[in-house]
Scaffold this motif. Sequence first.
Motif, PDB file in Angstrom:
ATOM      1  N   TYR A   7       8.614  12.460  62.212  1.00 21.22           N
ATOM      2  CA  TYR A   7       7.806  13.104  61.186  1.00 21.22           C
ATOM      3  C   TYR A   7       8.484  14.408  60.755  1.00 21.22           C
ATOM      4  N   GLY A   8       7.940  15.001  59.719  1.00 16.98           N
ATOM      5  CA  GLY A   8       8.489  16.259  59.228  1.00 16.98           C
ATOM      6  C   GLY A   8       9.143  16.169  57.863  1.00 16.98           C
ATOM      7  N   GLY A   9       9.274  14.962  57.331  1.00 12.68           N
ATOM      8  CA  GLY A   9       9.861  14.815  56.009  1.00 12.68           C
ATOM      9  C   GLY A   9       8.929  15.323  54.924  1.00 12.68           C
ATOM     10  N   GLY A  10       9.425  15.338  53.722  1.00  9.50           N
ATOM     11  CA  GLY A  10       8.613  15.785  52.599  1.00  9.50           C
ATOM     12  C   GLY A  10       9.466  16.096  51.397  1.00  9.50           C
ATOM     13  N   LEU A  11       8.837  16.705  50.417  1.00 13.70           N
ATOM     14  CA  LEU A  11       9.515  17.102  49.185  1.00 13.70           C
ATOM     15  C   LEU A  11       9.899  18.575  49.298  1.00 13.70           C
ATOM     16  N   VAL A  12      11.160  18.861  49.049  1.00 15.40           N
ATOM     17  CA  VAL A  12      11.646  20.233  49.138  1.00 15.40           C
ATOM     18  C   VAL A  12      12.624  20.480  47.996  1.00 15.40           C
ATOM     19  N   GLN A  13      12.678  21.696  47.539  1.00 16.41           N
ATOM     20  CA  GLN A  13      13.606  22.040  46.461  1.00 16.41           C
ATOM     21  C   GLN A  13      15.017  22.212  47.008  1.00 16.41           C
ATOM     22  N   PRO A  14      16.006  22.008  46.176  1.00 19.96           N
ATOM     23  CA  PRO A  14      17.382  22.274  46.607  1.00 19.96           C
ATOM     24  C   PRO A  14      17.511  23.688  47.157  1.00 19.96           C
ATOM     25  N   GLY A  15      18.232  23.789  48.272  1.00 15.72           N
ATOM     26  CA  GLY A  15      18.370  25.073  48.946  1.00 15.72           C
ATOM     27  C   GLY A  15      17.313  25.323  49.992  1.00 15.72           C
ATOM     28  N   GLY A  16      16.298  24.490  50.030  1.00 13.97           N
ATOM     29  CA  GLY A  16      15.219  24.638  50.994  1.00 13.97           C
ATOM     30  C   GLY A  16      15.565  24.064  52.352  1.00 13.97           C
ATOM     31  N   PHE A  17      14.575  24.001  53.220  1.00  8.76           N
ATOM     32  CA  PHE A  17      14.819  23.527  54.580  1.00  8.76           C
ATOM     33  C   PHE A  17      13.651  22.677  55.056  1.00  8.76           C
ATOM     34  N   LEU A  18      13.953  21.842  56.019  1.00  7.71           N
ATOM     35  CA  LEU A  18      12.957  21.025  56.712  1.00  7.71           C
ATOM     36  C   LEU A  18      13.387  20.889  58.162  1.00  7.71           C
ATOM     37  N   VAL A 102      26.240   6.885  75.920  1.00 10.01           N
ATOM     38  CA  VAL A 102      26.795   7.926  75.068  1.00 10.01           C
ATOM     39  C   VAL A 102      26.384   7.727  73.620  1.00 10.01           C
ATOM     40  N   CYS A 103      26.614   8.774  72.835  1.00  8.11           N
ATOM     41  CA  CYS A 103      26.371   8.675  71.401  1.00  8.11           C
ATOM     42  C   CYS A 103      27.313   7.649  70.778  1.00  8.11           C
ATOM     43  N   MET A 104      26.768   6.898  69.835  1.00 10.24           N
ATOM     44  CA  MET A 104      27.566   5.930  69.101  1.00 10.24           C
ATOM     45  C   MET A 104      27.254   6.073  67.621  1.00 10.24           C
ATOM     46  N   ARG A 105      28.252   5.835  66.798  1.00  9.86           N
ATOM     47  CA  ARG A 105      28.057   5.970  65.357  1.00  9.86           C
ATOM     48  C   ARG A 105      27.529   4.695  64.711  1.00  9.86           C
ATOM     49  N   ASP A 106      27.695   3.598  65.369  1.00  7.26           N
ATOM     50  CA  ASP A 106      27.311   2.294  64.837  1.00  7.26           C
ATOM     51  C   ASP A 106      25.822   2.070  65.052  1.00  7.26           C
ATOM     52  N   ALA A 107      25.093   1.824  63.966  1.00  6.56           N
ATOM     53  CA  ALA A 107      23.656   1.609  64.068  1.00  6.56           C
ATOM     54  C   ALA A 107      23.312   0.425  64.959  1.00  6.56           C
ATOM     55  N   GLY A 108      24.178  -0.546  65.017  1.00 12.49           N
ATOM     56  CA  GLY A 108      23.942  -1.727  65.829  1.00 12.49           C
ATOM     57  C   GLY A 108      23.915  -1.464  67.322  1.00 12.49           C
ATOM     58  N   GLU A 109      24.363  -0.283  67.718  1.00 10.18           N
ATOM     59  CA  GLU A 109      24.385   0.073  69.135  1.00 10.18           C
ATOM     60  C   GLU A 109      23.037   0.580  69.627  1.00 10.18           C
ATOM     61  N   TYR A 110      22.104   0.756  68.703  1.00  4.68           N
ATOM     62  CA  TYR A 110      20.810   1.336  69.069  1.00  4.68           C
ATOM     63  C   TYR A 110      19.734   0.256  69.033  1.00  4.68           C
ATOM     64  N   MET A 111      19.001   0.160  70.087  1.00  4.78           N
ATOM     65  CA  MET A 111      17.979  -0.865  70.213  1.00  4.78           C
ATOM     66  C   MET A 111      16.638  -0.396  69.661  1.00  4.78           C
ATOM     67  N   TYR A 112      16.347   0.859  69.808  1.00  3.76           N
ATOM     68  CA  TYR A 112      15.023   1.358  69.466  1.00  3.76           C
ATOM     69  C   TYR A 112      15.083   2.273  68.250  1.00  3.76           C
ATOM     70  N   TRP A 113      14.243   1.941  67.268  1.00  2.00           N
ATOM     71  CA  TRP A 113      14.206   2.680  66.015  1.00  2.00           C
ATOM     72  C   TRP A 113      12.793   3.155  65.735  1.00  2.00           C
ATOM     73  N   GLY A 114      12.689   4.352  65.189  1.00  2.00           N
ATOM     74  CA  GLY A 114      11.408   4.824  64.690  1.00  2.00           C
ATOM     75  C   GLY A 114      11.166   4.305  63.289  1.00  2.00           C
ATOM     76  N   GLN A 115      10.030   4.669  62.723  1.00  4.33           N
ATOM     77  CA  GLN A 115       9.632   4.126  61.427  1.00  4.33           C
ATOM     78  C   GLN A 115      10.261   4.867  60.264  1.00  4.33           C
ATOM     79  N   GLY A 116      10.858   5.991  60.488  1.00  6.26           N
ATOM     80  CA  GLY A 116      11.501   6.734  59.418  1.00  6.26           C
ATOM     81  C   GLY A 116      10.572   7.742  58.775  1.00  6.26           C
ATOM     82  N   THR A 117      11.172   8.799  58.276  1.00  5.85           N
ATOM     83  CA  THR A 117      10.429   9.807  57.539  1.00  5.85           C
ATOM     84  C   THR A 117      11.222  10.150  56.283  1.00  5.85           C
ATOM     85  N   LEU A 118      10.549  10.203  55.160  1.00  9.23           N
ATOM     86  CA  LEU A 118      11.222  10.368  53.870  1.00  9.23           C
ATOM     87  C   LEU A 118      11.455  11.842  53.564  1.00  9.23           C
ATOM     88  N   VAL A 119      12.691  12.145  53.247  1.00  7.40           N
ATOM     89  CA  VAL A 119      13.073  13.481  52.788  1.00  7.40           C
ATOM     90  C   VAL A 119      13.493  13.373  51.325  1.00  7.40           C
TER      91      VAL A 119
END
Length: 123
Positions: A7-18, A102-119
């Motif tokens: 969570y924490g996504g939302g609409l923000v103006q350029p230069g803003g922060f989230l 370890v950290c991996m860059r390939d999305a296929g290496e991750y089994m568990y995903w959240g639902q996503g938050t829109l920025v």
Amino acid sequence: EVQLQAYGGGLVQPGGFLRLSCVASGNAFGAYAISWFREAPGKEREAVSCISSSGSSIYYVDSEKGRFTISRDNAKNTVYLQMNSLKAEDTAVYYCVVRTGVCMRDAGEYMYWGQGTLVTVSS
């Protein structure tokens, strides 16, 4: 099975922060490498950042270096992505994902995903 709530996504103006947050279920949070991926309209999903179980961080996109900061609070089973100086090209759905190891860059290496938050970065 690990459940993730971003969570924490939302609409923000350029230069803003989230600050995005992701809470994970279970008792093994401290053992996970946790990444943020994002998927923008018409673009491929890309890795944004990862934090290892030891707290080391990786930033995969050159344009985000110096603007984004990933951190974790194991006591709260939570990982954060602080995003400053946001740009229109940061607009995307952001997903948190976990894996053991370890950290991996390939999305296929991750089994568990959240639902996503829109920025959305727009004036």
